[in-house]
Design a protein around this motif. Structure first.
Motif, PDB file in Angstrom:
ATOM      1  N   ARG A  30       1.567  -1.292  -0.223  1.00 56.96           N
ATOM      2  CA  ARG A  30      -0.275   0.248   0.085  1.00 56.96           C
ATOM      3  C   ARG A  30       0.776   1.647  -0.044  1.00 56.96           C
ATOM      4  O   ARG A  30       0.906   2.418  -1.006  1.00 56.96           O
ATOM      5  N   TYR A  31       2.306   1.116   0.833  1.00 56.28           N
ATOM      6  CA  TYR A  31       2.723   2.477   0.864  1.00 56.28           C
ATOM      7  C   TYR A  31       3.481   2.262  -1.072  1.00 56.28           C
ATOM      8  O   TYR A  31       3.465   3.749  -1.515  1.00 56.28           O
ATOM      9  N   SER A  32       3.909   1.531  -1.134  1.00 54.29           N
ATOM     10  CA  SER A  32       3.842   1.295  -2.268  1.00 54.29           C
ATOM     11  C   SER A  32       3.724   2.362  -3.628  1.00 54.29           C
ATOM     12  O   SER A  32       3.940   3.479  -4.390  1.00 54.29           O
ATOM     13  N   THR A  33       2.540   2.053  -3.734  1.00 53.70           N
ATOM     14  CA  THR A  33       1.346   1.780  -4.441  1.00 53.70           C
ATOM     15  C   THR A  33       0.690   3.406  -4.468  1.00 53.70           C
ATOM     16  O   THR A  33       0.907   4.089  -5.504  1.00 53.70           O
ATOM     17  N   ARG A  34       0.982   4.134  -2.960  1.00 53.06           N
ATOM     18  CA  ARG A  34      -0.157   5.501  -2.888  1.00 53.06           C
ATOM     19  C   ARG A  34       1.397   6.120  -3.192  1.00 53.06           C
ATOM     20  O   ARG A  34       0.259   6.707  -3.557  1.00 53.06           O
ATOM     21  N   LYS A  35       2.298   5.999  -2.879  1.00 49.93           N
ATOM     22  CA  LYS A  35       3.596   6.693  -3.266  1.00 49.93           C
ATOM     23  C   LYS A  35       3.465   6.902  -4.769  1.00 49.93           C
ATOM     24  O   LYS A  35       3.605   8.307  -5.656  1.00 49.93           O
ATOM     25  N   GLU A  36       3.272   5.978  -5.831  1.00 48.90           N
ATOM     26  CA  GLU A  36       3.144   6.113  -6.916  1.00 48.90           C
ATOM     27  C   GLU A  36       1.913   6.797  -7.841  1.00 48.90           C
ATOM     28  O   GLU A  36       2.264   8.056  -8.874  1.00 48.90           O
ATOM     29  N   LEU A  37       0.457   6.871  -6.595  1.00 46.41           N
ATOM     30  CA  LEU A  37      -0.100   6.884  -7.054  1.00 46.41           C
ATOM     31  C   LEU A  37       0.096   8.869  -6.943  1.00 46.41           C
ATOM     32  O   LEU A  37      -0.495   9.601  -8.090  1.00 46.41           O
TER      33      LEU A  37
END
Lengths: 187, 296
Positions: free
Chosen positions: B52-59
């Motif tokens: 979730r951290y990684s995906t959020r950062k990407e978004l």
């Protein structure tokens, strides 16, 4: 564009709807905080607004915000998140030591606590996961993101990633997790 | 590990608080008894929020660059102005105020901002008018009377009225030993005046005038005040003198009264005096007044 239909489109994972909302309110929100907190840079403001939009998105995908409980306009909701984020930003930045901020209205916390700050050690581990996801590559990366972040059901994932059915998607997910975990433990 | 996918689902439900009390008990005991399960639990506990951290950062990153790419700083400018109409306290319950002791600094800042936006936001016309008014003030107000004063006093009149000995034939004739003393005093006063010791001469003239009225002494007293940058005093003295019909001193008294008015910034009063002089002077002071009036 009607708020409820936007909400619905974002909920179903329509990335274009999210971007439309983003661009629609971008300038007004940035103008507002850049004026009211005049030491903020454009970079700061872009950070704050993009984080706010992410928080809005997460509240929609996790069901916290839906068509039934949207009591104000989507814009008001987004701006309230944005102001909260701005205050959190300003609070920990000593450029703003010369101003006093009083909050008279008890404003609801609109965003997920998970979006806040982690212990340094925890964040380091998250960064390892991030690297492992990149190494894992697509479609596994995308599959895991859709499932764990975007909260997509297996049937939706199957449609999006062209798997035969939900079971195939579920099997794929298990395989991807196994590979990711292996990468994580090797790091 | 066998059944890993089922176990992962079990862990997910545990982390999401979706298990019943009995299931939680089962979960806890499995962690105690099965090291492999415990290891899986600890991994998943980090990996899921990590995803979730990684995906959020990407978004967040993609949205941020969308805003940056789509809109320039110029696009934002009208919205800065729009923000002035928003009351943060009323709308969001947020009150921002300067901290104690920093108030002055902040005030200056906001003033700077205001003048900045004045300039930026199409009020160039106003700024230009203000500049013109300021220029007009400097050209037509005080500096004008200063300019006329300099012209009259230093160019046309060539500085303080020069003491002329031949004037002495008009001195009141005083006799006796005491008269000699008075004559000395008078001479000392004029000497001081001639030497530019205006304060000394003022005191001497005043002392002499307290004993006897004298037009010439009064005329020089007025000039001593004027030369000593006390135009208010010189105006009073010259006015008094004119009330006494000073005869041959009349035109030059008027001339220096006019100059005193200029020195004092009273340009209108000065003009009245010079116009009178230009009309009725009948001597060199009439010419001087005419010349000066052309500069008004």
């Amino acid at each position: 564009m009607n708020d409820l239909s936007v909400l619905q489109r974002i909920h179903t994972g329509d990335q274009v709807a999210l971007e439309e909302v983003y661009l629609q309110f971008h300038n007004e929100f940035l103008g507002l905080i850049l004026r009211k907190f005049n030491k903020l840079t454009r970079e700061d403001a872009e950070d704050i607004f993009s984080e706010s939009m992410v928080a809005l998105y997460e509240n929609i995908t996790n069901g916290r915000l839906n068509e039934e409980n949207l009591s104000s306009t989507l814009k008001t909701y987004l701006f309230q998140i944005g102001i909260n984020k701005t205050l959190a930003f300003v609070k920990k930045d000593n450029r703003f030591n010369d101003i006093k901020i009083e909050i008279s209205k008890s404003s609801e916390t609109f965003y997920d606590e998970e979006n806040e700050h982690f212990e340094n050690e925890t964040e380091q581990k998250f960064k390892i996961v991030e690297t492992c996801l990149t190494d894992l590559g697509n479609p596994c990366k995308r599959l895991l993101e859709l499932h764990y972040y975007h909260k997509k059901r297996m049937i939706e994932i199957a449609e999006l990633l062209n798997y035969k059915n939900a079971d195939v998607a579920k099997n794929q997910k298990a395989k991807c997790m196994k590979r990711l975990r292996k990468l994580f433990n090797n790091n | 590990m066998e059944n890993e996918e089922n176990y992962i689902e079990f862990i997910e439900n545990y982390l999401a608080n979706k298990l019943s009390t009995d299931e939680v008990k089962e979960f806890e005991s499995l962690r105690q008894s099965d090291d492999q399960f415990n290891k899986l639990f600890l991994d998943v506990k980090t990996i899921l929020p990590g995803i979730r951290y990684s995906t959020r950062k990407e978004l967040k990153g993609s949205l941020k660059s969308l805003g940056f790419n789509q809109y320039s700083n110029q696009d934002l400018e009208p919205f800065l102005e729009l923000a002035d109409q928003v009351d943060l306290e009323e709308k969001y319950g947020v009150k921002i105020s300067p901290k104690e002791g920093k108030q002055i600094q902040l005030k200056q800042e906001s003033q700077n901002n205001r003048s900045f936006s004045l300039f930026t936001y199409k009020s160039m016309g106003i700024a230009a008018s203000i500049a013109l008014l300021i220029a007009a003030y400097f050209i037509f107000s005080t500096p004008n009377s200063e300019r006329l004063y300099n012209l009259a006093y230093n160019e046309i009149g060539q500085g303080p009225y020069t003491y002329i000995n031949s004037d002495d034939e008009n001195l009141t004739v005083v006799r006796g030993s005491e008269s000699e003393k008075v004559e000395d005093q008078i001479q000392k006063a004029y000497n001081a005046y001639s030497l530019g010791q205006y304060e000394t001469s003022i005191n001497s003239f005043r002392e002499l005038l307290s004993k006897a009225e004298d037009d010439k002494l009064k005329f020089y007293l007025g000039n001593a005040y004027l030369a000593n940058n006390q135009p208010e005093e010189s105006i009073n003295i010259f006015k008094e003198l004119l009330e006494n019909n000073p005869g041959e001193f009349e035109t030059r008294t008027k001339w220096y009264l006019g100059i005193s008015f200029l020195k004092n910034g009273e340009i209108d009063e000065a003009k009245v005096v010079f116009m009178d002089l230009a009309k009725n002077g009948g001597d060199s002071y009439q010419e001087k007044a005419e010349k000066l009036l052309k500069e008004f």
